[in-house]
Structure formats: C-alpha cells, structure tokens
Design an enzyme around this catalytic site. Structure first.
Site, mmCIF file in Angstrom:
data_model
loop_
_atom_site.group_PDB
_atom_site.id
_atom_site.type_symbol
_atom_site.label_atom_id
_atom_site.label_comp_id
_atom_site.label_asym_id
_atom_site.label_seq_id
_atom_site.Cartn_x
_atom_site.Cartn_y
_atom_site.Cartn_z
ATOM 1 N N GLY A 59 -2.755 7.482 1.136
ATOM 2 C CA GLY A 59 -2.578 7.242 -0.289
ATOM 3 C C GLY A 59 -2.143 5.905 -0.611
ATOM 4 O O GLY A 59 -1.358 5.229 0.211
ATOM 5 N N GLN A 64 1.362 -0.836 -5.592
ATOM 6 C CA GLN A 64 1.972 -1.419 -4.241
ATOM 7 C C GLN A 64 1.337 -2.431 -3.579
ATOM 8 O O GLN A 64 1.605 -3.135 -2.638
ATOM 9 C CB GLN A 64 1.419 -0.137 -3.111
ATOM 10 C CG GLN A 64 2.333 0.990 -3.636
ATOM 11 C CD GLN A 64 2.148 2.186 -2.356
ATOM 12 O OE1 GLN A 64 1.209 2.978 -2.721
ATOM 13 N NE2 GLN A 64 2.669 2.290 -1.113
ATOM 14 N N CYS A 107 5.704 6.258 3.385
ATOM 15 C CA CYS A 107 5.151 5.423 2.292
ATOM 16 C C CYS A 107 4.806 4.128 2.867
ATOM 17 O O CYS A 107 5.514 3.472 3.712
ATOM 18 C CB CYS A 107 6.202 5.159 0.995
ATOM 19 S SG CYS A 107 5.532 4.006 -0.196
ATOM 20 N N LEU A 108 3.546 3.368 2.633
ATOM 21 C CA LEU A 108 3.054 2.161 3.264
ATOM 22 C C LEU A 108 4.246 0.924 2.636
ATOM 23 O O LEU A 108 4.371 -0.003 3.422
ATOM 24 C CB LEU A 108 1.703 1.858 2.872
ATOM 25 C CG LEU A 108 0.821 2.781 3.447
ATOM 26 C CD1 LEU A 108 -0.592 2.203 2.904
ATOM 27 C CD2 LEU A 108 0.814 2.795 5.101
ATOM 28 N N HIS A 149 3.079 11.918 -5.145
ATOM 29 C CA HIS A 149 3.660 10.766 -4.534
ATOM 30 C C HIS A 149 3.104 9.420 -5.050
ATOM 31 O O HIS A 149 3.888 8.492 -5.505
ATOM 32 C CB HIS A 149 3.644 10.672 -3.083
ATOM 33 C CG HIS A 149 4.016 9.455 -2.201
ATOM 34 N ND1 HIS A 149 4.908 9.483 -1.464
ATOM 35 C CD2 HIS A 149 3.554 8.134 -2.522
ATOM 36 C CE1 HIS A 149 5.240 8.357 -0.963
ATOM 37 N NE2 HIS A 149 4.464 7.384 -1.478
ATOM 38 N N GLU A 150 1.684 9.511 -5.244
ATOM 39 C CA GLU A 150 1.179 8.239 -5.722
ATOM 40 C C GLU A 150 1.265 8.148 -7.226
ATOM 41 O O GLU A 150 1.604 6.974 -7.946
ATOM 42 C CB GLU A 150 -0.386 8.103 -5.563
ATOM 43 C CG GLU A 150 -0.762 8.153 -3.922
ATOM 44 C CD GLU A 150 0.039 7.219 -3.108
ATOM 45 O OE1 GLU A 150 0.241 6.273 -3.441
ATOM 46 O OE2 GLU A 150 0.284 7.490 -2.053
ATOM 47 N N HIS A 153 4.317 6.373 -8.238
ATOM 48 C CA HIS A 153 4.389 4.786 -7.938
ATOM 49 C C HIS A 153 4.048 4.079 -9.320
ATOM 50 O O HIS A 153 4.420 3.221 -9.614
ATOM 51 C CB HIS A 153 3.418 4.362 -6.967
ATOM 52 C CG HIS A 153 3.880 4.431 -5.509
ATOM 53 N ND1 HIS A 153 4.927 3.787 -5.163
ATOM 54 C CD2 HIS A 153 3.370 5.163 -4.412
ATOM 55 C CE1 HIS A 153 5.226 3.801 -3.810
ATOM 56 N NE2 HIS A 153 4.290 4.902 -3.366
HETATM 57 NI NI NI Z 1 3.943 5.292 -1.416
#
Ligand code: NI
Length: 188
Positions: A59, A64, A107-108, A149-150, A153
């Site tokens: 995701g 991000q 998370c990236l 989660h996304e 963000h």
């Molecule tokens: Ni994330």
C-alpha cells in the site's frame, strides 16, 4: 470509455517517486480532496504503483511521495499479475466493525519497523476509482488493514501513533534509526 492503469507488477531499478520518512513534515499534513480525476492523477497513481512494487510495499499513500492529495494505491496480491491493484481517490470509511483485531504493521516510510496495531476487523469504504466512478467496498482481513493504514496517511497519521506497547515502540524505532519523538500518539 475508461482509461486503464496498466502497471506491471515488478521491481524497477529505480522507483519513479521518492519516499518520505517518519520525521518528515509532509507526512503530518492532512491531504486535500481531489476534485478532478484526470490524466495527471492517473499518471500519479501509475507512478505510485511502480514505486510501491519497486519498494516491496502492499500500500502507498500520496503524502508518502510528497504529494498532498487524497490518493492511495493498494495491492495485497503482488504474486498475481492478473488481479488489478486498487486505486482509491478521496476514500472514506463509512462503517467499521466493533470487532477489532491485532495485526503487525509496517510502512514504507518507516523501513524495517514492524509493530502490532489494533484496528477494526471489517470496514466499508467509499471512494472514487481512477476513472472518477464512485465505488464502495467491504473489506476484511489484510485488505481492511492496509486500507485503514493508508487512509491514516491521508490524515497525517502514522501507524506508530497507534501502537500501544510503548516499550516495544521505542526499542524498535531506536533500533532502526528513527526518533520516538516523531510519534504523535492518538487517543482513541
Ligand atoms: Ni504507511
């Protein structure tokens, strides 16, 4: 007539977009609604998918990659080239189950940090797809988890803000070079 987003599920030598990491202010700003879903947005979605596949994510949200827009991409079937990814524009959780579950998240934007987070197990989400069509899905399990989660963000919230185990949180962040001060715990 629809414009399809065709992206091969493979790693590129270099991701087209640059990731931002915990501690970067861009991750803490609420993202803006997208009013016009045009080729520019579709190109952004395409590059976000390529970046996600290259970085091994399931995701990715626009903040991000430094873009302050309500756009996210999700693909929990990286090994299945025929299942298209999800592109969610202006997503909103319209219903969440009372039942919650604990799943380890990563998370990236916080590489190598993995911690348990509690969230609703099933959600209903409305959004617009890459062609501007309104969509509604019910998601459970991993898919529900990634979408929540996304969407966080898009509200400037990072998953570490939701971790209850403060000891594990501090250890894990320190171990991987992140400052625990970058966490903004939320009461829920
Ligand atoms: Ni994330």
């Amino acid at each position: 007539m629809t414009a399809q987003i065709l992206v091969e599920k493979k790693k590129l030598t270099k991701a087209p977009l640059e990731l931002h990491y915990l501690g970067d202010r861009v991750l803490r700003q609420p993202a803006k609604r997208i009013s016009k879903i045009d080729n520019e947005i579709r190109q952004l979605a395409r590059e976000m998918l390529q970046t996600m596949y290259t970085e091994d994510g399931i995701g990715l949200a626009a903040p991000q990659v430094g873009v302050n827009k309500q756009l996210l991409v999700v693909d929990i079937q990286l090994d299945d080239p025929t299942t298209p990814p999800l592109v969610l524009i202006n997503p909103a959780v319209t219903q969440a189950s009372r039942d919650v579950c604990v799943i380890q998240e990563g998370c990236l934007s916080i590489p190598n940090v993995f911690l348990d987070v509690t969230r609703p197990e099933v959600i209903e989400v409305s959004y617009k797809d890459e062609n501007g069509r309104p969509q509604k899905i019910t998601a459970s399990g991993l898919l529900a988890r990634v979408i929540q989660h996304e969407i966080d963000h898009l509200n400037g919230v990072m998953f570490v803000d939701r971790v209850n185990n403060a000891i594990a949180l501090n250890q894990e962040l320190n171990k991987h070079g992140f400052s625990p001060q970058a966490v903004k715990p939320i009461a829920d």
